[in-house]
Design an enzyme around this catalytic site. Structure first.
Site: not given
Lengths: 448, 235, 296
Positions: C1-2
């Site tokens: 997740m980024c």
């Protein structure tokens, strides 16, 4: 004459039922074949899984000194939401009431939960379907659930709430949405949910406007903005990968994390989901605590554990493993009168029996709790039922204190994993405590 | 806005969204109408979220996620594009986006109006519960997914699976629809629908410019309202 | 997740400012990924030479390594990373020698123009350590990481190099990466970390090794990679974008006469010159977007 004597019959083996195709399994195959619909039911996993029963406390003796019951203090209070919220929640006991929706439960049942919890100084939680006046009016501390469907979600109720619980999942069905059958979509339930009356309502499994922790962080920021950073924000997950889910909830900015094991109940979900997805509560606690410890956030972000909590021993064990509080759902309903033997003949008329009734979604609950039928609802007196819940919460608290004192603790939060041993290898591995009488902790160096 | 309207300027390059929202939240019903001009939004999140007063907020530039989230009463004009979930769960009031909107515009909103000048991305009007959404451009896939009530009016095209699992919301689309979702069907456009559509044109300030008969109406076939094994592939 | 960012310059006069623009974009994405950060910059190339980006533990003596390697090598050190420029013909030999004599050194990327840096820490600190703001180039991609199921390590940071002058950054979560990883192993493609994104990078490498173009390899991934993803990939001459068919993870693009830019959120683009007049849009699901210098 000999030809008139019948030869002895060859001995026959006893009728033998298959362990694989047992009676329940075959009844399920016949049911599926007849209806073409998967089995939907309420409650949590019914199969036997390793649980808190498999843990024992090491009481004090020579090396540790116990506290006197009743006379020497053993605190039970807990503060939730100390990380970011301006107004954290102060509870007198570490046992909260889990989210259960108005819709799945009747208005009087929600009122009874509020009365019982308030009498003991703890909180109740809304569910998928919005906040009712019965519930808000009778709950001193009310947690407002923020769910994928957003049924009945509105800013006025958010401001009336004492905390907000973003529900990512629940133990009975991590990764799934729910289903509320038409019998329970009464005019009032339909209006609160903006749905046509009497339809079979399906709930979404993902939130409509965010996916993943990086976007949850922005969602939490919005909720904090709307409530002027006053209210604690909880994140609730079904136990599946609790180490990662806890760590990511912390990163997304949660004040409190709720981890719900597979024994945790639901109002209505596929039986196959309830029994086959997720992990037991016992296996989830240490993983969640480890994640908090690895991030330096244990006790700073509080952990609530739920799923199959039944008595003060379960409470004490969950706290010893590192939880800050527990939540009860099914047990609270039983305290109100769910599955009570006094309705045995009516349960039998429904093809079940007291203790096994789980068709909560059908709305025909003889106890008048999981129903929207006006006649059945009358069977539950919210004042008396509330009193029963308060009694039950008081007993659980006293039991947890009894154990804590026996371990020499002046506060239940001072219980530690080292106060516990396990009766089985499975429980030892899951809880990361030694098998009783040994120093062996199976899987200690394993990865989650 | 009349001559007596108080105007306030807020520069988000110099003060925070928190300060802006706290000030706007302090305005209670019955407070004087006021106009708030917000400069340098820079894609920040939760701008003017949770308002509950009949004020006007003009945001001069693109906003991030959840602008106007849970709005009540306020009018919010965005002179730029909007990020994910603009006007999510709005109860009343008006949110207007001059540019494009990202996914989940107007998600779960109960009331008020959302006018999008450009295109809206995927899941526009997901789980909408009574809002009126007008998109002058096109909408992306899975728009009006599980839409419960309200209207979604699209001047351009709609992407895949429009109105999947729709309940009682009404969808009006002028252009093409890539595909309809489960249980969503085209429905007859009767006079009452043309009248409703005309009201939406008024909301968007284009009444008289567009002919309602160019639109098609879509809604629920109501086949999934009760679970049946023959529909299992649609679940 | 980024958080992911990408910048492709059409206007050559902006090239000295590429690093400055990219580092500002990267920093804004800190909330989406506070654990680690990384970036790839496509800078100047010299005909007949290849740049190897090396990474080693803090305090490593790259100069000594260069001496030991001998031959015609040029070294530029940046903290834990160093770029070693060597003649094209000697690349394989140099790589083999590094592997033999310096096991603590990792070759994180190779190519005519690509340099690749990544490290644990806040994006601002990572960009600062490597002096991203002072780098020039034609295009670059960057990533800020919020680790999901794999460890917070430098190896887990993005970008992942997928081949010479090729790299990938990812936002999302793949649901079948263990199975894909096993297939890649059978195909002889090594995936070093537990990270699902490295599997995606390895997958593209494998498809291209099988003769597919990068665009075709991205198309293939729509069939073979399950889950939620937004990929941004860099090549020597351009960069590409792909979102999964459900497209829950955010993506915003902006185009002007001077540049094409990608951000997980608009905030990442807000500081770019002339953004107020750019065409800003959201890339469609399951559609491969590609900008190529050769075609531009």
């Amino acid at each position: 004459m000999n030809e008139h004597i019948k030869p002895p019959a060859a001995p026959r083996t006893l009728p033998r039922e298959s362990a694989t195709f047992d009676a329940y399994t075959m009844s399920e195959i016949r049911r599926a074949a007849a209806t073409g619909i998967y089995d939907i039911r309420g409650a949590g996993a019914k199969r036997k899984v390793p649980h808190f029963d498999d843990l024992l406390f090491l009481g004090a003796s020579m090396s540790r000194y116990p506290l006197e019951g009743y006379r020497e203090r053993c605190g039970t209070d807990v503060v939730l939401g100390t990380r970011f919220a301006k107004k954290p929640i102060h509870l007198k006991i570490p046992i909260t009431i889990a989210g259960m929706s108005f819709g799945s439960l009747s208005g009087p049942a929600k009122e009874a939960l509020g009365r019982g919890a308030t009498a003991m100084g703890t909180s109740t939680t809304t569910g998928d379907g919005g906040m009712t006046q019965e519930e808000r009016g009778h709950s001193q501390t009310l947690v407002y659930q923020y769910l994928p469907s957003r049924y009945g979600m509105n800013p006025d109720d958010i401001r009336k709430a004492d905390a907000i619980e973003v529900v990512v999942g629940q133990g009975a069905k991590p990764g799934g949405g729910g289903m509320l059958l038409g019998q329970k979509i009464s005019p009032r339930v339909a209006k609160m949910r903006t749905l046509p009356e009497g339809i079979d309502q399906r709930s979404a499994c993902r939130h409509p406007d965010w996916t993943g922790p990086d976007d949850l962080e922005i969602k939490i920021e919005e909720l904090r903005e709307i409530t002027d950073w006053e209210k604690p924000i909880y994140v609730k997950v079904g136990a599946a990968r609790p180490y990662y889910d806890t760590a990511l909830s912390v990163k997304a900015g949660a004040d409190v994390i709720v981890v719900d094991g597979m024994q945790g109940g639901t109002a209505a979900t596929q039986e196959v989901f309830i029994e086959n997805v997720g992990i037991p509560t016992l296996a989830a606690v240490r993983q969640a605590v480890k994640a908090l410890q690895d991030l330096g956030m244990h006790r700073k972000v509080q952990l609530i554990v739920s799923g199959g909590i039944r008595n003060g021993a379960d409470v004490a064990k969950a706290l010893a493993l590192g939880a800050d509080a527990v939540a009860i759902g099914t047990a609270a309903l039983v305290a109100l009168g769910d599955n009570d033997p006094q309705w045995e003949s009516e349960y039998e008329a429904l093809g079940t029996r007291a203790g096994a009734y789980d068709d909560w979604h059908e709305g025909r609950d003889p106890a008048g709790i999981t129903t929207q039928d006006p006649e059945l609802m009358k069977r539950l007196d919210p004042v008396r039922a509330g009193r029963r819940l308060a009694n039950y919460l008081a007993v659980m608290t006293l039991e947890a204190q009894t154990i804590a004192r026996a371990c020499g603790k002046s506060h239940v939060h001072n219980l530690e994993p080292e106060d516990l041993v396990a009766l089985t290898i499975e429980a030892a591995a899951m809880a990361q405590v030694p098998l009783a009488g040994t120093n062996w902790v199976p899987g200690q160096d394993g990865r989650f | 806005m009349n001559a007596g309207t108080q105007t306030h300027a807020v520069d988000l390059a110099r003060s925070s969204v928190r300060e802006l929202n706290a000030t706007l939240h302090a305005l209670k019903e019955g407070s004087n109408a006021s106009l708030w001009r917000v400069a340098n939004p820079g894609g920040l999140h939760a701008i003017a979220a949770g308002l509950d007063a009949p004020v006007t907020v003009e945001v001069d530039g693109p906003v991030g996620y959840y602008c106007g989230g849970m709005n009540k009463q306020a009018t919010i004009l965005i002179r730029g594009s909007a990020g994910v979930g603009v006007a999510e769960n709005m109860m009343s009031g008006l949110v207007q986006v001059e540019g494009d909107a990202s996914q989940a515009a107007g998600a779960t909103a109960h009331g008020g109006a959302l006018i999008i000048g450009g295109n809206a991305a995927a899941r526009c009007g997901i789980s909408m519960k009574g809002i009126d959404i007008v998109v002058k451009g096109s909408v992306g896939h899975m728009s009006a997914f599980m839409a419960q009530a309200g209207t979604l009016t699209v001047f351009g095209d709609a992407g895949e699976a429009l109105g999947d699992s729709i309940y009682e919301a009404r969808l009006y689309v002028r252009g093409s629809v890539t595909s309809l979702g489960a249980d969503c069907i085209e429905k007859e456009m009767r006079d009452e629908h043309k009248a409703q559509l005309f009201e939406r044109f008024k909301l968007a300030g284009v009444d008289g410019e567009i002919d309602p008969s160019e639109f098609k109406r879509y809604g629920s076939a109501r086949q999934l309202y009760h679970f049946h094994v023959d529909n299992a592939s649609a679940y | 997740m980024c958080g992911i960012v990408g910048l492709f310059l059409k206007d050559k006069s902006l090239e000295p400012k590429l690093g400055e623009m990219l580092s500002q974009m990267l920093e804004v994405m800190t909330d989406r990924g506070p654990d680690s950060a990384g970036f790839a910059v496509y800078g100047a190339s010299e005909p007949g030479r290849v740049k190897l980006t090396l990474r080693a533990p803090e305090g490593y003596d790259f100069a000594a390594l260069k001496e030991t390697l001998g031959g015609d090598a040029q070294l530029t050190e940046r903290e834990t990373h160093a770029v070693l420029s060597v003649p094209e013909a000697s690349v394989d030999g140099v790589k083999a020698k590094i592997a033999a004599i310096a096991p603590e050194v990792t070759v994180v990327g190779a190519g005519a123009s690509m340099e690749l840096y990544k490290e644990v820490g806040l994006p601002r600190d990572v960009a600062g350590r490597f002096k991203l703001a002072q780098m020039s180039g034609s295009h670059g991609i960057g990533h800020t990481r919020m680790a999901t199921e794999s460890a917070v390590t430098t190896n887990g940071a993005h970008p992942f190099s997928t081949g010479d002058d090729q790299c990938l950054v990812h936002n999302g979560s793949l649901s079948n990466h263990r199975g894909v990883r096993r297939e890649l192993e059978r195909q002889g493609v090594t995936v070093k970390t537990d990270n699902d994104s490295e599997v995606a990078a390895g997958y593209l490498t494998w498809r291209m090794r099988e003769g597919r173009s990068l665009g075709e390899a991205l198309e293939d991934s729509l069939d073979d990679l399950d889950g939620f993803y937004t990929f941004v990939v860099g090549t020597e001459t351009g960069f590409g974008v792909l979102r999964d068919p459900i497209a829950c993870k955010p993506a915003v693009m902006a185009e002007t006469d001077e540049y094409v830019a990608f951000g997980s959120e608009y905030r990442a683009l807000a500081g770019l010159p002339g953004i107020e007049n750019a065409r800003v849009w959201e890339p469609e699901p399951a559609k491969v977007y590609f900008w190529d210098r050769a075609a531009a």
